[in-house]
Scaffold this active site. Structure first.
Site, PDB file in Angstrom:
ATOM      1  N   CYS A 115       0.853  -1.201   0.000  1.00  0.00           N
ATOM      2  CA  CYS A 115       0.000   0.000   0.000  1.00  0.00           C
ATOM      3  C   CYS A 115       0.887   1.248   0.000  1.00  0.00           C
ATOM      4  CB  CYS A 115      -0.949  -0.052   1.193  1.00  0.00           C
ATOM      5  SG  CYS A 115      -2.164   1.293   1.242  1.00  0.00           S
ATOM      6  N   ASP A 164      -9.534  -2.946  -6.798  1.00  0.00           N
ATOM      7  CA  ASP A 164      -8.870  -2.032  -5.860  1.00  0.00           C
ATOM      8  C   ASP A 164      -9.488  -0.645  -5.975  1.00  0.00           C
ATOM      9  OD1 ASP A 164      -7.061  -0.416  -4.402  1.00  0.00           O
ATOM     10  OD2 ASP A 164      -5.441  -1.833  -4.809  1.00  0.00           O
ATOM     11  N   HIS A 196      -7.998  -4.396  -2.439  1.00  0.00           N
ATOM     12  CA  HIS A 196      -6.816  -3.745  -1.870  1.00  0.00           C
ATOM     13  C   HIS A 196      -6.444  -4.405  -0.545  1.00  0.00           C
ATOM     14  CE1 HIS A 196      -4.065  -0.289  -1.584  1.00  0.00           C
ATOM     15  NE2 HIS A 196      -4.303  -0.325  -0.289  1.00  0.00           N
TER      16      HIS A 196
END
Length: 227
Positions: A115, A164, A196
């Site tokens: 991330c 995502d 995600h």
């Protein structure tokens, strides 16, 4: 398996979680946190790298602060409060520390981030081309922390989720084009029906066991090939 260590960051001290394989030696890798901070999950990932034969260091970019999975607002504040210039110094310090560690056998080290850390993985690789030989990006793209791609030397492995909401497909496509047009190497894997942070097994609402297992396999093979 690991322990907290201190390393030099721009003349001051920073900390990170260091995990060394049972053999006592291995290729070096930097593990870069999500926006939650240096939480138990990231330490566990470092331990998993050590179990796979790597010397892993996860720098604490928030310097002691962290947020739980139930505190996304706090995590957002921590991320927004992190100065990229300070993060760059901490990442450089971590890379220098692990590169010089007596347990590290590789001439260059790898960077792996998730991330926020995915974007910082690419940033660190671009800013430290002499020391980074492989870069893994887990669902991370950020135009302002990408770094100077002209300086990038390391091959890149991109791991992304099909569904995502943060890292859109067009962002991944653009990153791929930006790297390839410079004659650099990037390999992208987009996992179907994933969201995600699908690698994070402490978040059952998004964790995907099958995709996470394959992404881990791809990561280990990529690092072993390029370090």
């Amino acid at each position: 398996m690991g322990e907290m260590v201190s390393f030099t960051s721009n003349g001051t001290s920073a900390q990170g979680y260091l995990a060394i394989p049972a053999s006592g030696r291995g290729r070096g890798v930097i593990v870069i946190q999500e926006w939650w901070g240096l939480v138990p999950h990231i330490k566990d990932v470092a331990d998993r790298f050590a179990a796979a034969g790597f010397v892993a260091l996860a720098p604490d970019l928030y310097h002691g602060k962290a947020a739980s999975n139930q505190e996304p607002d706090e995590a957002g504040k921590l991320m927004m409060g992190m100065k990229i210039s300070d993060a760059e110094k901490d990442l450089r310090g971590a890379i220098n520390y692990i590169s010089a560690h007596e347990a590290v056998t590789s001439k260059k080290v790898g960077t792996v981030g998730f991330c926020m850390g995915g974007a910082l993985s690419l940033f660190a690789a671009a800013h430290n081309p002499d020391n980074v030989g492989a870069c893994v990006v887990f669902y991370g793209v950020h135009a302002f922390v990408m770094g100077d791609l002209d300086q990038l030397q390391a091959p890149v492995l991109g791991i992304y989720a099909e569904k995502d909401d943060f890292t859109k497909a067009e962002m991944v496509d653009q990153l791929q084009k930006d790297i390839q047009k410079r004659g650099k190497h990037i390999e992208v894997h987009v996992y179907p029906n994933t969201h995600h942070a699908f690698f994070n097994d402490t978040r059952p609402e998004v964790y995907n066991r099958e995709a996470a297992a394959d992404a881990w396999k791809q990561t280990i093979e990529f690092l072993e090939k390029n370090l």
